[in-house]
Design an enzyme around this catalytic site. Structure first.
Site, short mmCIF file in Angstrom:
data_model
loop_
_atom_site.label_atom_id
_atom_site.label_comp_id
_atom_site.label_asym_id
_atom_site.label_seq_id
_atom_site.Cartn_x
_atom_site.Cartn_y
_atom_site.Cartn_z
N ILE A 159 -10.85 -3.07 1.21
CA ILE A 159 -10.16 -3.27 2.49
C ILE A 159 -10.38 -2.11 3.46
O ILE A 159 -10.34 -2.30 4.68
CB ILE A 159 -8.65 -3.51 2.24
CG1 ILE A 159 -8.03 -4.27 3.43
CG2 ILE A 159 -7.89 -2.22 1.95
CD1 ILE A 159 -6.64 -4.83 3.13
N VAL A 174 -4.27 0.80 -3.39
CA VAL A 174 -4.82 0.56 -2.03
C VAL A 174 -4.21 1.58 -1.05
O VAL A 174 -4.89 2.03 -0.10
CB VAL A 174 -4.56 -0.90 -1.59
CG1 VAL A 174 -3.11 -1.18 -1.30
CG2 VAL A 174 -5.43 -1.27 -0.41
N ASP A 175 -2.99 2.00 -1.30
CA ASP A 175 -2.31 3.01 -0.45
C ASP A 175 -3.13 4.31 -0.45
O ASP A 175 -3.46 4.88 0.60
CB ASP A 175 -0.91 3.26 -1.04
CG ASP A 175 0.01 4.02 -0.09
OD1 ASP A 175 1.12 4.39 -0.52
OD2 ASP A 175 -0.40 4.24 1.07
N TYR A 198 2.93 -2.44 -8.76
CA TYR A 198 4.29 -3.02 -8.72
C TYR A 198 4.44 -4.23 -9.63
O TYR A 198 5.50 -4.85 -9.67
CB TYR A 198 4.70 -3.33 -7.28
CG TYR A 198 5.15 -2.09 -6.51
CD1 TYR A 198 5.13 -0.82 -7.09
CD2 TYR A 198 5.59 -2.19 -5.20
CE1 TYR A 198 5.52 0.30 -6.40
CE2 TYR A 198 6.01 -1.06 -4.49
CZ TYR A 198 5.97 0.19 -5.10
OH TYR A 198 6.37 1.31 -4.41
N1 APR Z 1 -9.14 -2.75 -1.24
C1 APR Z 1 -8.51 -3.91 -1.44
N2 APR Z 1 -7.60 -4.11 -2.42
C2 APR Z 1 -7.36 -3.07 -3.24
C3 APR Z 1 -7.97 -1.79 -3.09
C4 APR Z 1 -8.91 -1.68 -2.03
N3 APR Z 1 -9.55 -0.52 -1.79
N4 APR Z 1 -7.50 -0.98 -4.07
C5 APR Z 1 -6.64 -1.71 -4.80
N5 APR Z 1 -6.55 -2.96 -4.32
C6 APR Z 1 -5.76 -4.09 -4.79
C7 APR Z 1 -5.35 -4.05 -6.24
O1 APR Z 1 -6.42 -4.56 -7.05
C8 APR Z 1 -4.16 -5.00 -6.23
O2 APR Z 1 -4.61 -6.33 -6.39
O3 APR Z 1 -4.53 -4.08 -4.09
C9 APR Z 1 -3.58 -4.82 -4.83
C10 APR Z 1 -2.24 -4.10 -4.80
O4 APR Z 1 -2.26 -3.05 -5.77
P1 APR Z 1 -1.57 -1.60 -5.47
O5 APR Z 1 -2.41 -0.83 -4.56
O6 APR Z 1 -1.25 -1.03 -6.79
O7 APR Z 1 -0.23 -1.96 -4.69
P2 APR Z 1 1.18 -2.48 -5.24
O8 APR Z 1 1.04 -3.28 -6.49
O9 APR Z 1 1.82 -3.14 -4.06
O10 APR Z 1 1.94 -1.13 -5.60
C11 APR Z 1 2.28 -0.27 -4.53
O11 APR Z 1 1.42 1.62 -5.68
O12 APR Z 1 -0.26 2.90 -4.82
C12 APR Z 1 1.10 2.83 -4.99
O13 APR Z 1 1.97 4.03 -3.10
C13 APR Z 1 1.78 2.73 -3.65
O14 APR Z 1 3.95 3.00 -4.61
C14 APR Z 1 3.05 2.05 -4.04
C15 APR Z 1 2.60 1.08 -5.11
#
Ligand code: APR
Length: 356
Positions: free
Chosen positions: A10, A32-33, A120
């Protein structure tokens, strides 16, 4: 295509806004954050510090800084516990509030990750269903292209039942290209040698007892035209006229016959307005196969009508194409939900339905 499911990172997407699956502090994290903060650079964190955090389900906007995306919409997904703590409602609010913010800012292109499907712990197939459901409802009522970005294949999970059903349907029908001609000529030979009184491959007349598993596209029976008015018997010159009409003429006629508006039809087909007006203004317009199929789905045609409709665009459906078999699965099961069809096509690495 107003809703596109894509495999991508993304942080590389050149859109008006990407959506970040953030934590409540908005001060960066992993997943992704973390990727977004790394790619956007330190100015992002500085701006986030001024926002005072974000409640779960809410959305806040910052600039994109070094990202190709102009803006970032930060939203905080629910931490999945047992599905009984209001997680679904909060996850739906993430999509709704992010999309409402994008619409308010006048954005035309937005990209979402699968919120809460990573750290999450939201079950991926449910997270996907919620994402597709909320986004597809939104794009039916707004002119915006929304990308659902699936970062890795395993984070893209169809519901097990659907995946098993479609896999079985394909295995029963899929014939490789070289075998297809064999099965068709064998079928023709068997028909010649043991002519069945009411079965002739030429006229597409099928045995009373059951439909053959393989219907050579050029023998699908002509779809009887819809009655010109409720209860009227279709007349011969209406049928003959339909034989000569082009794809575009057939599409416009059927939209009228079904009492649909143009917008209802092209939105159900996941086709954007610009492409639809090209088709409307050029009677000889030749759509791509995924676009032609998308309109067959939007018109909720049955399988025979679909074959007839596609022939007008110069396409035949066959069992040597997984794309065609998946379309047949959904049409034969009467499931015309184009977003569910696209999820399945995506899972099988096939082209998606909509404007191409
Ligand atoms: N591009 C697109 N999608 C991505 C990327 C990327 N570069 N990196 C990870 N993802 C996908 C993951 O594969 C997953 O399907 O994003 C989706 C959400 O995963 P997370 O990033 O772990 O987000 P979430 O499950 O909502 O958890 C959020 O994790 O990173 C910490 O600070 C964030 O505390 C928050 C929590």
């Amino acid at each position: 295509m107003p809703l596109q499911i894509v495999r991508n990172d993304i942080t590389t997407m050149e859109v008006d806004a990407i959506v970040n699956a953030a934590k409540r502090s908005l001060l960066g994290g992993g997943g992704v954050d973390g990727a977004i903060h790394r790619a956007a650079g330190p100015e992002l964190l500085e701006e986030c510090r001024t926002l005072g955090g974000c409640e779960t389900g809410q959305a806040k906007l910052t600039k994109g800084y070094r990202l190709p995306a102009k803006y970032i919409i930060h939203t905080v997904g629910p931490v999945y516990q047992d599905g009984q703590q209001g997680e679904e409602k909060l996850l739906r609010s993430c999509y709704r509030n992010s999309l409402a913010l994008a619409a308010k800012e006048g954005f035309e292109t937005v990209a979402f990750p699968l919120i809460s499907a990573g750290a999450y712990g939201y079950p991926r197939d449910q997270a996907l269903q919620i994402a597709v459901g909320e986004i597809s409802w939104f794009v039916l009522n707004h002119d915006m292209t929304v990308y659902l970005v699936v970062y890795d294949r395993q984070s893209f999970q169809l519901s097990k039942q659907l995946l098993d059903d479609v896999t079985e349907f394909i295995e029963e029908r899929y014939v490789r290209e070289e075998d297809a001609s064999v099965s068709a000529s064998r079928l023709a030979r068997e028909t010649r040698e043991a002519p069945h009184p009411c079965y002739s491959i030429r006229h597409g007349v099928f045995p009373k007892k059951k439909k053959p598993s393989f219907v050579p596209p050029d023998s699908a029976p002509l779809a009887a035209p819809a009655p010109t008015s409720v209860g009227a018997v279709p007349n011969l010159d209406a049928m003959l006229k339909q034989l000569d009409e082009s794809f575009s003429q057939s599409l416009l006629r059927q939209i009228d016959e079904k009492g649909m508006t143009d917008a209802q039809c092209y939105k159900r087909a996941n086709v954007d307005r610009k492409l639809f007006s090209k088709i409307r203004s050029n009677p000889q317009y030749k759509p791509s196969k995924p676009t032609a199929v998308a309109f067959a789905v939007a018109l909720e045609l049955n399988w025979a009508e679909t074959n007839d409709f596609l022939r007008k665009a110069g396409y035949a459906m066959s069992h040597s194409s997984k794309f065609d078999i998946i379309i047949e699965y959904f049409i034969q099961s009467g499931n015309y939900n184009i977003f569910e069809i696209n999820e399945t096509l995506f899972a099988f690495d096939q082209s998606l339905l909509g404007s191409h």
